[in-house]
Design an enzyme around this catalytic site. Structure first.
Site, PDB file in Angstrom:
ATOM      1  N   ALA A  69       9.474   2.425  -3.819  1.00 27.89           N
ATOM      2  CA  ALA A  69      10.375   1.502  -3.109  1.00 27.89           C
ATOM      3  C   ALA A  69      10.114   0.051  -3.515  1.00 27.89           C
ATOM      4  CB  ALA A  69      10.211   1.663  -1.599  1.00 27.89           C
ATOM      5  N   TYR A 123       9.122  -8.900  -7.396  1.00 21.36           N
ATOM      6  CA  TYR A 123       9.070  -8.591  -5.960  1.00 21.36           C
ATOM      7  C   TYR A 123       8.774  -9.865  -5.171  1.00 21.36           C
ATOM      8  CZ  TYR A 123       7.970  -5.770  -1.787  1.00 21.36           C
ATOM      9  OH  TYR A 123       7.956  -5.203  -0.534  1.00 21.36           O
ATOM     10  N   GLU A 141      -6.742  -3.667  -5.922  1.00 18.72           N
ATOM     11  CA  GLU A 141      -5.958  -2.426  -6.001  1.00 18.72           C
ATOM     12  C   GLU A 141      -6.599  -1.355  -6.879  1.00 18.72           C
ATOM     13  OE1 GLU A 141      -3.629  -1.479  -4.166  1.00 18.72           O
ATOM     14  OE2 GLU A 141      -2.796  -3.318  -3.333  1.00 18.72           O
ATOM     15  N   ASP A 183      -1.143   7.772  -1.463  1.00 12.27           N
ATOM     16  CA  ASP A 183      -1.583   6.645  -0.635  1.00 12.27           C
ATOM     17  C   ASP A 183      -0.711   6.602   0.613  1.00 12.27           C
ATOM     18  OD1 ASP A 183      -2.773   4.182   0.164  1.00 12.27           O
ATOM     19  OD2 ASP A 183      -1.175   3.074  -0.837  1.00 12.27           O
ATOM     20  N   HIS A 229       2.421  -8.125  -0.821  1.00 14.02           N
ATOM     21  CA  HIS A 229       2.153  -7.023  -1.753  1.00 14.02           C
ATOM     22  C   HIS A 229       1.643  -5.802  -0.994  1.00 14.02           C
ATOM     23  CE1 HIS A 229       1.079  -4.987  -5.450  1.00 14.02           C
ATOM     24  NE2 HIS A 229      -0.097  -4.704  -4.908  1.00 14.02           N
ATOM     25  N   ASN A 230       0.782  -6.027  -0.042  1.00 10.79           N
ATOM     26  CA  ASN A 230       0.168  -4.936   0.704  1.00 10.79           C
ATOM     27  C   ASN A 230       1.063  -4.378   1.806  1.00 10.79           C
ATOM     28  OD1 ASN A 230      -1.992  -4.456   3.300  1.00 10.79           O
ATOM     29  ND2 ASN A 230      -2.332  -3.309   1.421  1.00 10.79           N
ATOM     30  N   GLY A 231       1.831  -5.240   2.467  1.00  9.83           N
ATOM     31  CA  GLY A 231       2.566  -4.809   3.654  1.00  9.83           C
ATOM     32  C   GLY A 231       4.075  -4.883   3.582  1.00  9.83           C
TER      33      GLY A 231
END
Length: 170
Positions: free
Chosen positions: A89, A122, A62, A75, A145-147
């Protein structure tokens, strides 16, 4: 003999326990349960959260594991902030799951500690066996984490996982 009052008795008991524990565990050893010869845990069941090596590689992918300057950058049409590039979010989902995560999204992402707690919260919410059908792996954590919550099954997160996987040397 003078009778001991309950608070004094409890304090003495706590001191005895503390000193006994200090003799058993070396306080300078950050994790006395893990030795260099132990296998690296890779699942939530083994660690109680996202394993350290997985967190490190997500951070590396990241931001090169640095607090960016500026902290937030655009981003894909919204801001991503901090060393884990956390969107508002994402932070809100994590904060809804645990109390007192941080003061607010942007302030939280200015520090490694709060950012890491945000990622762990999360994942505790979304990367769980009852949701994804198996004990989560680093691949699941990275792709979520990414999607987002269903990132573990999105084709679009496979490239991100390859970057994290490369960092892990697996």
């Amino acid at each position: 003999m003078i009778p001991l009052r309950k608070p004094v008795y409890l304090m003495l008991y706590a001191i005895i326990l503390q000193n006994t524990f200090a003799c058993i565990v070396n306080p300078r050893d950050p994790d006395p349960t893990v030795r260099p010869t132990d296998p690296v845990p890779t699942t939530v069941a083994e660690t109680g959260g996202v394993p350290k090596d997985c967190m490190k590689c997500i951070c590396q992918v990241e931001s090169n594991c640095a607090i960016p300057n500026p902290v937030c950058k655009d981003d894909v049409g919204s801001l991503s902030c901090g060393p884990y590039q956390i969107k508002e979010a994402y932070y809100q989902d994590a904060e809804d799951y645990v109390e007192n995560l941080g003061t607010d999204w942007k302030s939280c992402t200015k520090t490694f500690d709060c950012s890491e707690r945000c990622v762990q919260a999360y994942m505790a919410r979304y990367a769980i066996e009852s949701r994804i059908g198996h004990d989560p792996t680093c691949e699941d954590f990275a792709r979520i984490h990414n999607g987002g919550p269903n990132g573990y099954k999105k084709e679009s997160t496979k490239g991100y996982w390859q970057k994290v996987k490369k960092c892990l040397n697996i």
